[in-house]
Design an enzyme around this catalytic site. Sequence first.
Site, PDB file in Angstrom:
ATOM      1  N   HIS A  65      -4.616   0.865  -5.788  1.00 47.57           N
ATOM      2  CA  HIS A  65      -5.078   1.711  -4.679  1.00 47.57           C
ATOM      3  C   HIS A  65      -3.898   2.103  -3.811  1.00 47.57           C
ATOM      4  O   HIS A  65      -2.784   1.630  -4.013  1.00 47.57           O
ATOM      5  CB  HIS A  65      -6.201   1.044  -3.883  1.00 47.57           C
ATOM      6  CG  HIS A  65      -5.788  -0.169  -3.092  1.00 47.57           C
ATOM      7  ND1 HIS A  65      -5.374  -1.342  -3.680  1.00 47.57           N
ATOM      8  CD2 HIS A  65      -5.744  -0.388  -1.744  1.00 47.57           C
ATOM      9  CE1 HIS A  65      -5.099  -2.232  -2.738  1.00 47.57           C
ATOM     10  NE2 HIS A  65      -5.295  -1.677  -1.552  1.00 47.57           N
ATOM     11  N   HIS A  67      -2.858   1.792  -0.650  1.00 40.34           N
ATOM     12  CA  HIS A  67      -2.297   1.149   0.545  1.00 40.34           C
ATOM     13  C   HIS A  67      -0.809   0.822   0.374  1.00 40.34           C
ATOM     14  O   HIS A  67      -0.357   0.442  -0.705  1.00 40.34           O
ATOM     15  CB  HIS A  67      -3.083  -0.122   0.890  1.00 40.34           C
ATOM     16  CG  HIS A  67      -4.419   0.169   1.511  1.00 40.34           C
ATOM     17  ND1 HIS A  67      -5.448  -0.733   1.540  1.00 40.34           N
ATOM     18  CD2 HIS A  67      -4.880   1.291   2.134  1.00 40.34           C
ATOM     19  CE1 HIS A  67      -6.496  -0.187   2.150  1.00 40.34           C
ATOM     20  NE2 HIS A  67      -6.180   1.037   2.513  1.00 40.34           N
ATOM     21  N   ASP A  69       1.084  -1.587   1.240  1.00 39.53           N
ATOM     22  CA  ASP A  69       1.526  -2.909   0.773  1.00 39.53           C
ATOM     23  C   ASP A  69       1.274  -3.097  -0.730  1.00 39.53           C
ATOM     24  O   ASP A  69       1.553  -4.173  -1.270  1.00 39.53           O
ATOM     25  CB  ASP A  69       0.889  -4.038   1.598  1.00 39.53           C
ATOM     26  CG  ASP A  69      -0.620  -4.113   1.471  1.00 39.53           C
ATOM     27  OD1 ASP A  69      -1.268  -3.042   1.424  1.00 39.53           O
ATOM     28  OD2 ASP A  69      -1.161  -5.237   1.423  1.00 39.53           O
ATOM     29  N   HIS A  70       0.786  -2.058  -1.393  1.00 34.57           N
ATOM     30  CA  HIS A  70       0.595  -2.090  -2.850  1.00 34.57           C
ATOM     31  C   HIS A  70       1.450  -1.067  -3.581  1.00 34.57           C
ATOM     32  O   HIS A  70       1.680  -1.194  -4.777  1.00 34.57           O
ATOM     33  CB  HIS A  70      -0.885  -1.876  -3.202  1.00 34.57           C
ATOM     34  CG  HIS A  70      -1.750  -3.014  -2.728  1.00 34.57           C
ATOM     35  ND1 HIS A  70      -2.333  -3.904  -3.583  1.00 34.57           N
ATOM     36  CD2 HIS A  70      -2.073  -3.420  -1.473  1.00 34.57           C
ATOM     37  CE1 HIS A  70      -3.000  -4.822  -2.879  1.00 34.57           C
ATOM     38  NE2 HIS A  70      -2.865  -4.540  -1.605  1.00 34.57           N
ATOM     39  N   HIS A 126     -13.181  -1.100  -1.004  1.00 35.17           N
ATOM     40  CA  HIS A 126     -12.019  -1.319  -0.124  1.00 35.17           C
ATOM     41  C   HIS A 126     -11.380   0.028   0.189  1.00 35.17           C
ATOM     42  O   HIS A 126     -11.138   0.362   1.347  1.00 35.17           O
ATOM     43  CB  HIS A 126     -11.052  -2.261  -0.823  1.00 35.17           C
ATOM     44  CG  HIS A 126      -9.785  -2.523  -0.072  1.00 35.17           C
ATOM     45  ND1 HIS A 126      -9.750  -3.240   1.100  1.00 35.17           N
ATOM     46  CD2 HIS A 126      -8.498  -2.161  -0.329  1.00 35.17           C
ATOM     47  CE1 HIS A 126      -8.487  -3.306   1.534  1.00 35.17           C
ATOM     48  NE2 HIS A 126      -7.723  -2.655   0.683  1.00 35.17           N
ATOM     49  N   ASP A 149      -7.323  -5.292  -4.076  1.00 37.64           N
ATOM     50  CA  ASP A 149      -7.974  -5.825  -2.870  1.00 37.64           C
ATOM     51  C   ASP A 149      -9.492  -5.732  -2.964  1.00 37.64           C
ATOM     52  O   ASP A 149     -10.177  -5.580  -1.940  1.00 37.64           O
ATOM     53  CB  ASP A 149      -7.490  -5.069  -1.623  1.00 37.64           C
ATOM     54  CG  ASP A 149      -6.070  -5.427  -1.238  1.00 37.64           C
ATOM     55  OD1 ASP A 149      -5.515  -6.383  -1.819  1.00 37.64           O
ATOM     56  OD2 ASP A 149      -5.513  -4.754  -0.356  1.00 37.64           O
ATOM     57  N   HIS A 187      -3.725 -11.000  -2.788  1.00 35.37           N
ATOM     58  CA  HIS A 187      -3.358 -11.704  -1.545  1.00 35.37           C
ATOM     59  C   HIS A 187      -3.705 -13.183  -1.639  1.00 35.37           C
ATOM     60  O   HIS A 187      -4.682 -13.558  -2.286  1.00 35.37           O
ATOM     61  CB  HIS A 187      -4.113 -11.124  -0.335  1.00 35.37           C
ATOM     62  CG  HIS A 187      -3.654  -9.771   0.088  1.00 35.37           C
ATOM     63  ND1 HIS A 187      -2.611  -9.577   0.974  1.00 35.37           N
ATOM     64  CD2 HIS A 187      -4.097  -8.537  -0.245  1.00 35.37           C
ATOM     65  CE1 HIS A 187      -2.438  -8.272   1.171  1.00 35.37           C
ATOM     66  NE2 HIS A 187      -3.327  -7.614   0.438  1.00 35.37           N
TER      67      HIS A 187
HETATM   68 ZN   LIG Z   1      -5.577  -2.625   0.421  1.00 33.52          ZN
END
Ligand SMILES: [Zn+2]
Length: 276
Positions: A65, A67, A69-70, A126, A149, A187
Site C-alpha cells: 500500500h 503509505h 513507511d512502506h 487500512h 498493515d 509492524h
Molecule cells: Zn499503512
Amino acid sequence: MNSPLEYAHGHGNYEYVPVPAFDDNYIWVVSDGRHAVAVDPGDAAPVRAYLAKRGWRLVAILLTHHHADHVGGVADLLNGQAVPVYGPAGEALGALDPFVTRVKGGDRVHLDAPALDLTVLDVPGHTRGHIAYFQAADPAGTPHLFCGDTLFACGCGRLFEGTPAQMLESLDALAALPGATQVHCAHEYTLSNIRFALACDPGNAALRAWSRDAAALRERGVPTLPTTIAHERAVNPFLRADDPAVQATLADQLHETVPDRLAAFTLMREWKNRFR
Ligand SMILES: [Zn+2]
C-alpha cells in the site's frame, strides 16, 4: 532460470527475515541465500545494510500500500537498477508510478530466484487499494503471507480509507488461508495489541498464554513475528467478532447492543482507536 542443482541447494536455505526499520516497522526480506526480495521497504538504509551483511542481491520489491513507511525507501534502493517493483493497482505512488508493475486481486507474481509464486489478494480497509501477497508453498511446503498493515499479530490495521465492512471481508479472506500460513506483518505491535485483546476476550486461555510468551520474546529483543493464521484465529479478537464471549464483553464494556459480527467488529475497531 536457476539450474536444478541451484534450486535444490536453495531448498534448505530459504529465509524470511524481518529487518527492523523506524520505531516498529519490519521490512521482510525473502532470500534463497543469494537473491533477495524486499517487502514494503519504507527505508532503504536498513535493507541495504542487511543485504550487504548477508551478501544478498536485491532482485525485486513488493509493495502492499501507498503509505510512506512502506514505500519511502524504494527510489533509493532502485537508484538506477532495473529491479522490478510490484504494487497495488488501485493506489497512486507518486514519483514511483513509472517504475511499478500494477497488480490486483487474482493476479500472480512469479519470480525465478528466489523462486516465488505469489497470488495477489485485494484486502481494502487500512487503505482503499491495499493488497497482500500469498505464497501457497515455499520449497519446504509452508505457505506464507505478506499482509502489510491489514492483519497484525493480535490486531488489525486502522481504517484510514476503508469501511469496517471492507476490512472485515478482507480479514475473512486472510483467516480462510491455511492455518499453517506464516503471517509476515509489517509492524511489531504485538504487546500493545495483546493488552487490547485481553480487554475484549479476557477468558481466552490461548490469548493469556500468548501474552506471557510474547512478553518473554520482547524482553529478549526477539520479534514476535511471523505469526500463523491458525494462531490468529485463536487469539486475535478481530478474527473472533462472531465469538459470543467477545460480543458479550463488548456489550458489557461499551454499553452497546451487539446484533451481529459486523457490529462487534466495528465497535472493537473504534474501541481500539481510543484504547490506552
Ligand atoms: Zn499503512
